[in-house]
Design an enzyme around this catalytic site. Structure first.
Site, PDB file in Angstrom:
ATOM      1  N   HIS A  29       0.480  -1.066  -0.524  1.00 51.43           N
ATOM      2  CA  HIS A  29      -0.319   0.414  -0.076  1.00 51.43           C
ATOM      3  C   HIS A  29       1.131   1.042  -0.117  1.00 51.43           C
ATOM      4  CE1 HIS A  29       0.992   0.223   4.145  1.00 51.43           C
ATOM      5  NE2 HIS A  29       0.776   1.387   4.473  1.00 51.43           N
ATOM      6  N   GLU A  60      -7.026  -9.519 -20.682  1.00 52.82           N
ATOM      7  CA  GLU A  60      -5.351 -10.066 -20.085  1.00 52.82           C
ATOM      8  C   GLU A  60      -5.179 -11.711 -19.398  1.00 52.82           C
ATOM      9  OE1 GLU A  60      -5.893  -8.395 -15.390  1.00 52.82           O
ATOM     10  OE2 GLU A  60      -8.231  -8.851 -15.609  1.00 52.82           O
ATOM     11  N   ASP A 118      -1.120  -8.300 -15.864  1.00 54.50           N
ATOM     12  CA  ASP A 118      -1.728 -10.714 -16.432  1.00 54.50           C
ATOM     13  C   ASP A 118      -0.622 -10.714 -17.858  1.00 54.50           C
ATOM     14  OD1 ASP A 118      -2.134 -11.154 -13.042  1.00 54.50           O
ATOM     15  OD2 ASP A 118      -3.493  -9.605 -13.971  1.00 54.50           O
ATOM     16  N   CYS A 156      -5.158  -0.398 -19.857  1.00 56.06           N
ATOM     17  CA  CYS A 156      -5.082  -0.009 -18.025  1.00 56.06           C
ATOM     18  C   CYS A 156      -4.030  -0.928 -17.197  1.00 56.06           C
ATOM     19  CB  CYS A 156      -5.401  -0.243 -17.396  1.00 56.06           C
ATOM     20  SG  CYS A 156      -6.355  -2.207 -17.382  1.00 56.06           S
TER      21      CYS A 156
HETATM   22  C1  PEP Z   1      -3.029  -5.867 -15.657  1.00 49.27           C
HETATM   23  O1  PEP Z   1      -3.845  -6.908 -15.145  1.00 49.27           O
HETATM   24  O2  PEP Z   1      -2.452  -5.172 -16.516  1.00 49.27           O
HETATM   25  C2  PEP Z   1      -4.285  -4.841 -14.942  1.00 49.27           C
HETATM   26  C3  PEP Z   1      -4.555  -3.090 -14.670  1.00 49.27           C
HETATM   27  O3  PEP Z   1      -5.030  -4.987 -13.546  1.00 49.27           O
HETATM   28  P1  PEP Z   1      -4.113  -5.322 -11.752  1.00 49.27           P
HETATM   29  O4  PEP Z   1      -3.083  -5.106 -12.319  1.00 49.27           O
HETATM   30  O5  PEP Z   1      -5.052  -5.262 -11.191  1.00 49.27           O
HETATM   31  O6  PEP Z   1      -4.173  -6.533 -11.626  1.00 49.27           O
HETATM   32 MG    MG Z   2      -5.424  -8.063 -14.129  1.00 47.02          MG
END
Ligand code: PEP
Ligand code: MG
Length: 656
Positions: free
Chosen positions: A305, A546, A570, A617
């Site tokens: 965090h 992903e 991911d 993202c």
């Molecule tokens: C990702 O997997 O790129 C993603 C944005 O999700 P997280 O990092 O929360 O798994």
């Molecule tokens: Mg992810």
């Protein structure tokens, strides 16, 4: 006089509901007890009540003895049967556990060479940027019991001293609660601690020991350890977290007995480098973030965090130094390289000069980027590219807006679930999503449905032990199996949708059937809400790409989804078969590998052909070296940590 009832309080009598029940009980003169499965406790102690472990649908008996027994039973049984009537203010106002939580992905680590590392101690690059400045060590002292035996004549004065210390702590917490600028989540933490500090269980245990002849400090340490142990032995993750709270209260009372206070982060000089073993949520929530020059910790990693908050606020951070952080306790000056994950205690002239130069360069870059903050970047053909923010909490809205975010491209709802002691209610979720939509209107906000897995525990959801949690019961897989958790979130999203431009996306999709099943559930929720006369709006439903399966099935998915958002964190680990949390395979975990880039291109092509929006993202969305390629592939939205937004806007606007 007694009455029995089945408890209808959602998730049982812990945390806020316990506090409320006790508050209600204390309003009556009668002695009141509550009994479950043959065990009775006072209804006027929230600690005892929580330790009784009353769950929703348990049968309990409430016994009252006194002049107002009838009224007391009426009120208490009424509450247990129908907690939403009467005294409920915010039935599920956030109650925050003092634990650290995070689900953010890694910042790309750029390891330094051995030669470069001379004069440095290395850790984990958790938030980019460099800083040099005065060290501010934050190592709260250990308090040890000396188990001093008192003479009988010393006991009354020791009891008096103990009561004064308790009153002092209670008054301080009371005063903090009255502070105007306290965030709601901090208020939750302090209110929970104040309850414990006023509870007879802990205080009786300590005074019992003092009466037996033990000194107050040792008695308090012993009492808090004993009560904390009881909490940690209960088979309930919500209540296990209370053990830390009991210890935190015990520590405050001990410090008051010693006439001391924990080091106050408020006193941190401007630009100082905070050095700590770890910074708990409780301390960090109240830290003056604007004054912190950089953060250095023994614990933590790129996913902790502290790392997320640091990245969001653009504070350089090196974490995971391990035992080496102890060498920094007495350091006066320190240089921190958050991009390379290393720190130089008492830097020599060469290092200082190098750092000052890099700081100047960074300042100049920041200034140059200022002009791009509010611009709307466009492709050569005039298509607007949305540069949005990845957020995990409402507290981050301000930073994202200041950075020029054109909406939210990823709101990680799991943080709402992970930081509370109980599952967030539908009402609480509705309020949160609505607040986001209102803040960013007319820009869109993409809320991702719950994405948790076996490696990220959430109080209130039991996960099976899995050999491969990343290939297991996570994200959409878990949600579709648990409509009791998923439906309140979907209902909250439908209710919030009336407040702005909402988009919803599903994580860990590997099959079009998962999208269809979710759509059916959304329809069920919509009909329910209409039946209940509650307003609900519309939202576009998209999916995260992903998993390799989602890439190969992108054409079919595009028939079901209104948009794609590529989760490169991911996607990279699954395409490369390289665990994103395992530093030994970090080299393979590279989004620019041709295999991953091909997967991104395939996804973009399928979306473009189907005429749906495709964005990104994952962390790669902010990679200066890849942005041009992503835009060229057809991506029209990039979502990232707020601090990266101005630079991304500049790069996009410079594309030919
Ligand atoms: C990702 O997997 O790129 C993603 C944005 O999700 P997280 O990092 O929360 O798994
Ligand atoms: Mg992810």
């Amino acid at each position: 006089m007694e009455r029995s009832t089945i408890v209808r309080v959602h998730e049982g009598l812990h945390a806020r509901p316990a506090t409320r029940f006790v508050k209600l009980a204390k309003g009556f003169e009668s002695d009141i007890e509550i009994t479950k499965a043959g065990k009775s406790v006072s209804a006027k102690s929230s600690v005892k009540l929580m330790l009784l472990g009353v769950k929703e649908n348990d049968t309990v008996t409430v016994r009252a003895d006194g002049a107002d027994a009838i009224e007391a039973l009426e009120a208490l049984i009424g509450y247990l049967k129908n907690p939403l009537s009467g005294l409920e203010d915010h039935a599920d106002a956030p109650v925050v556990s003092a634990e650290a939580i995070s689900v953010e992905s890694k910042t790309p680590v750029m390891p330094a060479t051995e030669q470069e590392n001379a004069g440095f101690i290395t850790g984990i690059a958790a938030s980019e940027g460099v800083a040099i400045g005065v060290a501010y060590p934050f190592f709260p002292p250990e308090i040890a019991a000396d188990n001093r035996m008192l003479k009988p004549e010393e006991i009354p004065a020791e009891l008096q001293r103990f009561h004064e210390a308790v009153t002092h702590v209670q008054q301080r917490m009371e005063a903090e609660l009255k502070t105007d600028n306290l965030a709601e989540s901090d208020r939750g933490i302090i209110a929970a601690l104040k309850d414990i500090a006023a509870d007879e269980t802990l205080l009786d245990e300590a005074t019992g020991l003092i009466r037996g002849g033990l000194d107050a400090l040792s008695a308090m340490l012993g009492a808090s350890a004993a009560v904390a142990r009881q909490f940690s032995e209960i088979d309930d993750p919500y209540l296990n977290a209370r053990a830390d709270d009991v210890q935190a209260v015990g520590r405050q009372i001990c410090l008051a007995l010693l006439g001391q206070q924990d080091i106050n982060l408020e006193a941190l000089p401007d630009g100082a480098i905070l050095i700590a073993e770890d910074i708990g949520a409780w301390d960090f929530a109240r830290a003056p973030l604007k004054k912190i020059g950089a953060i250095v910790c023994g614990h933590g990693g790129a996913t902790s965090h502290v790392a997320i908050i640091a990245r969001t606020h653009g504070i350089p951070a090196v974490l995971g130094l391990g035992k080496a952080v102890q060498q920094l306790k007495d350091v006066k000056k320190i240089a921190v390289d958050g991009s390379k994950g290393r720190v130089a205690p008492e830097p020599d002239e060469a290092i200082s000069a190098d750092f000052h130069q890099r700081i100047e360069e960074a300042k100049a870059e920041k200034q140059a980027l200022e002009a791009y903050r509010t611009m709307i970047p466009q492709r050569a053909d005039g298509t607007v590219i949305e540069v949005a923010a990845n957020l995990g909490a409402l507290e981050e809205i301000e930073v994202a807006q200041a950075a020029g975010a054109m909406g939210v491209g990823l709101f990680r709802t799991e943080l709402l679930f992970m930081k509370h002691m109980h599952l967030p209610s539908e009402d609480m979720q509705t309020e949160t999503y609505a607040a986001l939509l209102k803040a960013f209107a007319p820009y869109p906000v993409i809320v991702r449905t719950l994405d948790i897995g076996g490696d990220k525990p959430v109080a209130g959801i039991e996960f099976p032990q899995e050999d491969n949690p990343f290939l297991g019961w996570r994200g959409i897989r878990m949600c579709l199996d648990r409509p009791d958790i998923f439906k309140p979130q979907l209902r909250a999203l439908l209710r919030a949708a009336v407040h702005g431009k909402l988009k919803v996306m599903l994580p860990m999709i590997s099959d079009a059937g998962e999208v269809r099943a979710t759509k059916e559930l959304i329809e069920v929720c919509r009909q329910e809400l209409i039946g209940e006369g509650k307003a609900c709006g519309e939202f576009e439903l998209g999916v995260m790409i992903e998993t390799p399966a989602a890439v190969f099935a992108a054409r079919q998915l595009a028939q079901e989804a209104a948009f794609f958002s590529i989760g490169t964190n991911d996607l990279t680990q699954y395409v490369m078969a390289a665990d994103r949390l395992n530093p030994t395979v970090a080299k393979l975990n590279d989004v620019s590998h041709p295999a991953v880039m091909a997967a991104i291109e395939m996804t973009a092509k399928a979306a473009t052909e189907a005429g749906i929006m495709v964005g990104m993202c994952g962390e790669a969305a902010a990679r200066p070296d890849l942005i041009a390629e992503f835009i060229h592939m057809g991506l029209t939205e990039l979502s990232m940590s707020p601090a990266s937004i101005p630079r991304a806007k500049k790069l996009i606007s410079e594309l030919k």
